[in-house]
Structures are given as structure tokens and as C-alpha cells.
Design a protein around this motif. Structure first.
Motif, mmCIF file in Angstrom:
data_model
loop_
_atom_site.group_PDB
_atom_site.id
_atom_site.type_symbol
_atom_site.label_atom_id
_atom_site.label_comp_id
_atom_site.label_asym_id
_atom_site.label_seq_id
_atom_site.Cartn_x
_atom_site.Cartn_y
_atom_site.Cartn_z
ATOM 1 N N ARG A 65 0.807 -1.220 0.000
ATOM 2 C CA ARG A 65 0.000 0.000 0.000
ATOM 3 C C ARG A 65 0.843 1.274 0.000
ATOM 4 N N ILE A 66 1.777 1.357 -0.956
ATOM 5 C CA ILE A 66 2.611 2.543 -1.120
ATOM 6 C C ILE A 66 1.711 3.666 -1.624
ATOM 7 N N ARG A 67 1.695 4.765 -0.909
ATOM 8 C CA ARG A 67 0.822 5.889 -1.238
ATOM 9 C C ARG A 67 1.457 6.795 -2.294
ATOM 10 N N PRO A 68 0.624 7.534 -3.036
ATOM 11 C CA PRO A 68 1.194 8.521 -3.961
ATOM 12 C C PRO A 68 2.123 9.481 -3.215
ATOM 13 N N GLY A 69 3.298 9.725 -3.807
ATOM 14 C CA GLY A 69 4.293 10.601 -3.194
ATOM 15 C C GLY A 69 5.243 9.885 -2.257
ATOM 16 N N GLU A 70 5.004 8.597 -1.972
ATOM 17 C CA GLU A 70 5.909 7.837 -1.105
ATOM 18 C C GLU A 70 6.996 7.157 -1.930
ATOM 19 N N HIS A 71 8.134 6.948 -1.289
ATOM 20 C CA HIS A 71 9.249 6.201 -1.867
ATOM 21 C C HIS A 71 8.787 4.769 -2.109
ATOM 22 N N VAL A 72 9.219 4.173 -3.201
ATOM 23 C CA VAL A 72 8.789 2.834 -3.572
ATOM 24 C C VAL A 72 9.113 1.797 -2.488
ATOM 25 N N PHE A 73 10.145 2.030 -1.673
ATOM 26 C CA PHE A 73 10.475 1.127 -0.572
ATOM 27 C C PHE A 73 10.176 1.766 0.783
ATOM 28 N N LEU A 74 9.252 2.715 0.796
ATOM 29 C CA LEU A 74 8.782 3.402 2.011
ATOM 30 C C LEU A 74 9.864 4.221 2.688
ATOM 31 N N ALA A 76 11.914 8.071 2.413
ATOM 32 C CA ALA A 76 11.442 9.448 2.579
ATOM 33 C C ALA A 76 10.315 9.763 1.601
ATOM 34 N N ARG A 77 9.469 10.694 1.989
ATOM 35 C CA ARG A 77 8.398 11.167 1.110
ATOM 36 C C ARG A 77 8.943 12.236 0.167
ATOM 37 N N GLU A 78 8.243 12.385 -0.947
ATOM 38 C CA GLU A 78 8.605 13.408 -1.922
ATOM 39 C C GLU A 78 8.486 14.792 -1.286
ATOM 40 N N ARG A 79 9.452 15.653 -1.607
ATOM 41 C CA ARG A 79 9.429 17.042 -1.125
ATOM 42 C C ARG A 79 9.774 17.955 -2.292
ATOM 43 N N ARG A 80 9.452 19.205 -2.143
ATOM 44 C CA ARG A 80 9.796 20.161 -3.208
ATOM 45 C C ARG A 80 11.296 20.183 -3.458
ATOM 46 N N SER A 81 12.089 20.001 -2.411
ATOM 47 C CA SER A 81 13.546 20.013 -2.579
ATOM 48 C C SER A 81 14.062 18.719 -3.209
ATOM 49 N N ARG A 82 13.220 17.685 -3.280
ATOM 50 C CA ARG A 82 13.606 16.400 -3.878
ATOM 51 C C ARG A 82 12.505 15.926 -4.832
ATOM 52 N N PRO A 83 12.274 16.660 -5.924
ATOM 53 C CA PRO A 83 11.180 16.280 -6.811
ATOM 54 C C PRO A 83 11.461 15.016 -7.621
ATOM 55 N N ASP A 84 12.736 14.733 -7.859
ATOM 56 C CA ASP A 84 13.098 13.527 -8.603
ATOM 57 C C ASP A 84 13.429 12.429 -7.608
ATOM 58 N N GLY A 85 12.944 11.281 -7.862
ATOM 59 C CA GLY A 85 13.217 10.158 -6.980
ATOM 60 C C GLY A 85 12.215 9.060 -7.242
ATOM 61 N N PRO A 86 12.371 7.954 -6.564
ATOM 62 C CA PRO A 86 11.486 6.813 -6.785
ATOM 63 C C PRO A 86 10.158 6.957 -6.031
ATOM 64 N N TRP A 87 9.391 7.984 -6.400
ATOM 65 C CA TRP A 87 8.119 8.274 -5.743
ATOM 66 C C TRP A 87 6.979 7.672 -6.560
ATOM 67 N N PHE A 88 6.109 6.967 -5.905
ATOM 68 C CA PHE A 88 4.959 6.383 -6.581
ATOM 69 C C PHE A 88 3.929 7.464 -6.917
ATOM 70 N N ARG A 89 3.314 7.313 -8.075
ATOM 71 C CA ARG A 89 2.198 8.157 -8.503
ATOM 72 C C ARG A 89 1.082 7.242 -9.003
ATOM 73 N N GLU A 90 -0.115 7.535 -8.611
ATOM 74 C CA GLU A 90 -1.265 6.744 -9.033
ATOM 75 C C GLU A 90 -1.368 6.736 -10.565
ATOM 76 N N GLY A 91 -1.697 5.581 -11.140
ATOM 77 C CA GLY A 91 -1.901 5.465 -12.576
ATOM 78 C C GLY A 91 -0.638 5.367 -13.409
ATOM 79 N N MET A 92 0.493 5.023 -12.813
ATOM 80 C CA MET A 92 1.744 4.899 -13.573
ATOM 81 C C MET A 92 1.656 3.739 -14.563
ATOM 82 N N ARG A 93 2.326 3.894 -15.698
ATOM 83 C CA ARG A 93 2.433 2.822 -16.686
ATOM 84 C C ARG A 93 3.360 1.723 -16.138
#
Length: 187
Positions: A65-74, A76-93
Motif C-alpha cells: 500500500r505505497i501511497r502517492p508521493g511515497e518512496h517505492v520502498f517506504l 522518505a516522502r517526496e518534497r519540493r527540494s527532492r522532486p526527482d526520486g522513486p516516488w509512486f504516482r497513481e496510474g503509472m504505466r
């Protein structure tokens, strides 16, 4: 990623809180599965690590149950200072989910991380994906693995299994593949 690292360290050292998962039917979070193997199971919130011979020799990481904006392995969460990273987004291909997992592994210290054979995989009636892994640990030991993921109710559930390419991967890959074939969400 910190939670995954703690799970790996605890399991490798025979940490407290583990229990035996015997071959047969099992329930993990909101998943049901069937396994041909006996596993040592170490639990954490929304994440479990399973191993047969110890984490350096084989490990199955189940992240739920990885939430949108969470790291794929739980991690750190996505932040404005770290926009690139392994963050899950709903509806990804499927290819985006694969790349997310590969980036998460690279960020966890694995080298030469590659994914191949991306294909659909059903988790019961829920569509998901599966792919194969090749990667090296920091010491250069070659590993292979399998990964599967599915989005359910807007959240991602991920299973990643890795083992040294020599002996352990070949010994258990078919059994892990059958475990992945048996995955289904339950209420």
C-alpha cells in the motif's frame, strides 16, 4: 529505504520478531499467496522481509500500500527540494513502475541494476506487472531476481525477490515465480 535496510540488517543477524512461514497458504497485509518454501518472516509496518537462508543469500521484500508521493520502498516522502526520486504516482504505466523499482534499488546501494522481460501479471482479477532483475551488491557479487507489482485502490503493492546468481537464484526462482502467480488481494 531506511525501513528496508533495517529489515535486511535484522533478518541477516537473526533479529527478534521474526517467525517461520511454513510452505502453504499465507496472508501478508491485504494479500493472500501460496508458497512451496519455508521462510523466516520479519515484519514492519506495511513491509515484510522473508528469507530462506539469510538476507545475503535470498530475500523477498514485500511492500504494501505505497501511497502517492511515497518512496517505492517506504523511504522518505517526496518534497519540493527532492522532486526527482522513486516516488509512486497513481496510474503509472508498467514501464514507469519498473523504472521506479530500479531507481529505488540503485538508491539503496545496488550497482549495475537492470530490469528485463517486463510483462503483465494478474494478481487474481487485479492487473499487475512482473519483470526480471540483474544487479550487483556493493562488493560486486552478482544477483538476479524477480519483481512484481500491482496498483489496488490507488496504492502500489510491490514484491522484490533477489538471490546470488550462482546457486541460490537457480534453486528457488521457479518456486518464487509460482508464489508470484498465486498473489491476490483479499479484504
Amino acid at each position: 529505504m531506511a525501513a528496508a535496510i533495517l529489515l535486511l540488517a535484522a533478518c541477516a543477524s537473526g533479529g527478534a520478531g521474526g517467525r517461520l512461514q511454513e510452505a502453504g497458504d499465507a496472508r501478508v497485509f491485504d494479500l493472500a499467496l501460496d508458497t512451496d518454501l519455508d521462510w523466516a518472516r520479519l515484519k514492519a509496518p506495511r513491509q515484510e522481509q522473508w528469507t530462506i537462508d539469510g538476507a545475503p543469500l535470498n530475500q523477498l521484500l514485500i511492500t504494501s500500500r505505497i501511497r502517492p508521493g511515497e518512496h517505492v520502498f517506504l523511504g522518505a516522502r517526496e518534497r519540493r527540494s527532492r522532486p526527482d526520486g522513486p516516488w509512486f504516482r497513481e496510474g503509472m504505466r508498467p514501464d514507469e513502475v519498473r523504472d521506479l523499482v530500479l531507481d529505488g534499488l540503485r538508491g539503496g546501494g545496488w550497482a549495475n541494476v537492470r530490469g528485463s522481460a517486463l510483462r503483465p501479471a494478474n494478481w487474481g482479477p487485479t492487473p499487475g506487472l512482473r519483470f526480471e532483475l540483474a544487479l550487483d551488491n556493493p562488493g560486486g557479487l552478482k544477483y538476479r531476481g524477480l519483481a512484481t507489482a500491482a496498483e489496488h485502490d490507488g496504492r502500489l503493492t510491490l514484491l522484490v525477490w533477489i538471490a546470488p546468481a550462482e546457486h541460490y537464484y537457480g534453486r528457488d526462482a521457479d518456486a518464487v515465480s509460482r508464489l508470484f502467480d498465486s498473489l491476490r488481494f483479499v479484504e
